[in-house]
Motif scaffolding. Structure first.
Motif, mmCIF file in Angstrom:
data_model
loop_
_atom_site.group_PDB
_atom_site.id
_atom_site.type_symbol
_atom_site.label_atom_id
_atom_site.label_comp_id
_atom_site.label_asym_id
_atom_site.label_seq_id
_atom_site.Cartn_x
_atom_site.Cartn_y
_atom_site.Cartn_z
ATOM 1 N N LEU A 1 0.829 -1.206 0.000
ATOM 2 C CA LEU A 1 0.000 0.000 0.000
ATOM 3 C C LEU A 1 0.865 1.259 0.000
ATOM 4 C CD1 LEU A 1 -2.867 1.120 0.124
ATOM 5 C CD2 LEU A 1 -2.704 1.027 2.610
ATOM 6 N N LEU A 2 1.918 1.257 0.782
ATOM 7 C CA LEU A 2 2.834 2.397 0.815
ATOM 8 C C LEU A 2 3.472 2.617 -0.556
ATOM 9 C CD1 LEU A 2 4.323 4.609 2.396
ATOM 10 C CD2 LEU A 2 6.029 2.881 3.005
ATOM 11 N N ALA A 3 3.908 1.549 -1.194
ATOM 12 C CA ALA A 3 4.519 1.661 -2.521
ATOM 13 C C ALA A 3 3.518 2.220 -3.534
ATOM 14 C CB ALA A 3 5.037 0.306 -2.984
ATOM 15 N N LEU A 4 2.273 1.789 -3.473
ATOM 16 C CA LEU A 4 1.250 2.298 -4.389
ATOM 17 C C LEU A 4 0.986 3.782 -4.174
ATOM 18 C CD1 LEU A 4 -1.305 -0.667 -4.365
ATOM 19 C CD2 LEU A 4 0.202 0.035 -6.241
ATOM 20 N N VAL A 5 0.886 4.180 -2.917
ATOM 21 C CA VAL A 5 0.633 5.593 -2.608
ATOM 22 C C VAL A 5 1.812 6.458 -3.056
ATOM 23 C CG1 VAL A 5 0.330 7.245 -0.721
ATOM 24 C CG2 VAL A 5 -0.985 5.133 -0.747
ATOM 25 N N LEU A 6 3.027 6.024 -2.799
ATOM 26 C CA LEU A 6 4.204 6.782 -3.223
ATOM 27 C C LEU A 6 4.281 6.868 -4.751
ATOM 28 C CD1 LEU A 6 6.933 5.580 -0.708
ATOM 29 C CD2 LEU A 6 5.847 7.819 -0.830
ATOM 30 N N GLY A 7 3.985 5.775 -5.428
ATOM 31 C CA GLY A 7 3.975 5.783 -6.891
ATOM 32 C C GLY A 7 2.939 6.750 -7.437
ATOM 33 N N TYR A 8 1.767 6.760 -6.847
ATOM 34 C CA TYR A 8 0.716 7.693 -7.260
ATOM 35 C C TYR A 8 1.165 9.138 -7.044
ATOM 36 C CZ TYR A 8 -3.624 10.327 -7.257
ATOM 37 O OH TYR A 8 -4.586 11.257 -7.517
ATOM 38 N N ALA A 9 1.784 9.415 -5.909
ATOM 39 C CA ALA A 9 2.238 10.773 -5.606
ATOM 40 C C ALA A 9 3.298 11.227 -6.612
ATOM 41 C CB ALA A 9 2.784 10.846 -4.187
ATOM 42 N N VAL A 10 4.222 10.361 -6.952
ATOM 43 C CA VAL A 10 5.270 10.713 -7.914
ATOM 44 C C VAL A 10 4.665 10.990 -9.285
ATOM 45 C CG1 VAL A 10 7.252 9.791 -9.180
ATOM 46 C CG2 VAL A 10 7.138 9.544 -6.699
ATOM 47 N N LEU A 11 3.774 10.131 -9.726
ATOM 48 C CA LEU A 11 3.156 10.329 -11.039
ATOM 49 C C LEU A 11 2.299 11.580 -11.081
ATOM 50 C CD1 LEU A 11 2.188 6.670 -11.951
ATOM 51 C CD2 LEU A 11 4.038 8.052 -12.901
#
Length: 62
Positions: free
Chosen positions: A14-24
């Motif tokens: 979940l953390l990886a998904l949220v960070l990926g979304y924030a970067v994109l």
């Protein structure tokens, strides 16, 4: 102990998904948005510095 491991794994994913979304999302910002953010940050730092100088005119008085 298996439950804690599963929770940790789900939390990591979940953390990886949220960070990926924030970067994109951040990459899609326009040049004007970035410039406005930089200007607001500079203004904030200037106000904070001004307040610090008023509250402690001699920063080397420790």
């Amino acid at each position: 102990m298996d439950g804690i491991g599963a929770i940790a794994a789900i939390g990591g994913i979940l953390l990886a998904l949220v960070l990926g979304y924030a970067v994109l999302t951040n990459r899609r910002r326009s040049h004007a948005d970035r410039r406005r953010t930089e200007e607001a940050t500079r203004d904030l730092y200037t106000r904070i510095d001004r307040q610090d100088k008023v509250s402690d005119p001699d920063p080397h008085s420790f």
